[in-house]
Write an enzyme that holds these catalytic residues in place. Structure first.
Site, PDB file in Angstrom:
ATOM      1  N   VAL A 184      13.566 -16.229  34.584  1.00  0.00           N
ATOM      2  CA  VAL A 184      14.502 -17.349  34.622  1.00  0.00           C
ATOM      3  C   VAL A 184      14.737 -17.735  36.073  1.00  0.00           C
ATOM      4  O   VAL A 184      14.950 -16.863  36.930  1.00  0.00           O
ATOM      5  CB  VAL A 184      15.848 -16.990  33.967  1.00  0.00           C
ATOM      6  CG1 VAL A 184      16.803 -18.181  34.013  1.00  0.00           C
ATOM      7  CG2 VAL A 184      15.658 -16.519  32.535  1.00  0.00           C
ATOM      8  N   CYS A 185      14.667 -19.011  36.371  1.00  0.00           N
ATOM      9  CA  CYS A 185      15.021 -19.541  37.683  1.00  0.00           C
ATOM     10  C   CYS A 185      14.208 -18.832  38.769  1.00  0.00           C
ATOM     11  O   CYS A 185      12.989 -18.788  38.725  1.00  0.00           O
ATOM     12  CB  CYS A 185      16.534 -19.398  37.885  1.00  0.00           C
ATOM     13  SG  CYS A 185      17.220 -20.426  39.195  1.00  0.00           S
TER      14      CYS A 185
END
Length: 228
Positions: free
Chosen positions: A130-131
């Site tokens: 994520v991210c």
């Protein structure tokens, strides 16, 4: 399916909690077909995030031999330039108000890159991020030639490491699945439930959290689009 979400010093709490709750609910809805735990490269310990000193506890060590899914979050801190060196801080203040590139780069000095490489070397293990978690993998030299996404501010850095950076909310590259900005952890988690267990479970969890997935999951399939 055993899922392990990695904690490291300076992690972003929402990158962890959003997919954790989605996957945990998916386990409940599927009769425990999914399990999820928080881990670190060092084993059980309190891990301080980059947001206000908030800490979460890793209950086990990251174990690529046992995990079916390994998820790497990004970091939380101030926006900085790649290569920026933090000022000297006391140990108790470490990870607070430090630049995100520094926090991500610090993971390279731990055992995390070795463990993540072991996970990626096992084709039966899905590695998700994520991210800025995509940048952790990329800076460790594990994503060259792969398709992935990250927060829009990190796409150039992702491209610079030899990754085919895709401006999409979720990118499925087989045994690598990545999400963009922090809230994409919800969409990533729901997509993983749909992919691994089925759409009915994913739909039920999405309804529970009153969340409708955003965007089209990008995959390297089908004809390339003409200029629009």
């Amino acid at each position: 399916m055993r899922s392990q979400i990695v904690l490291f010093d300076g992690f972003d709490p929402l990158d962890v909690i959003a997919p954790y709750e989605v996957l945990y609910a998916g386990g409940t809805a599927s009769g425990e077909a999914f399990s999820v735990e928080l881990v670190s490269a060092e084993g059980p310990r309190e891990v301080v995030s980059g947001t206000g000193g908030l800490a979460l506890r890793a209950t086990a060590a990251l174990d690529p031999e046992k995990a079916d899914l390994v998820l790497v979050p990004g970091a939380s801190g101030r926006v900085g330039e790649p290569g920026e060196v933090p000022d000297e801080v006391d140990a108790g203040q470490r990870t607070q108000d430090e630049p995100i590139p520094v926090l991500l780069g610090r993971t390279l000095t731990t055992e995390l890159p070795t463990l993540l490489k072991a996970a990626m070397d096992r084709p039966e293990v899905t590695v998700a991020a994520v991210c800025g978690g995509s940048l952790v993998l990329a800076m460790a030299g594990l994503l060259e030639g792969r398709h992935a996404t990250t927060h829009h501010l990190g796409l150039d850095l992702l491209e610079a490491t030899g990754v085919h950076a895709v401006r999409a909310r979720v990118v499925d590259d087989g045994d690598l699945v990545t999400g963009a900005g922090v809230t994409s952890g919800l969409d990533l988690g729901l997509y993983l439930l749909e992919r691994e267990i089925g759409p009915r479970i994913a739909h039920a969890v999405g309804e529970l959290f009153a969340h409708e997935r955003r965007g089209t999951v990008w995959r390297h399939h089908g004809p390339a689009p003409a200029a629009l």
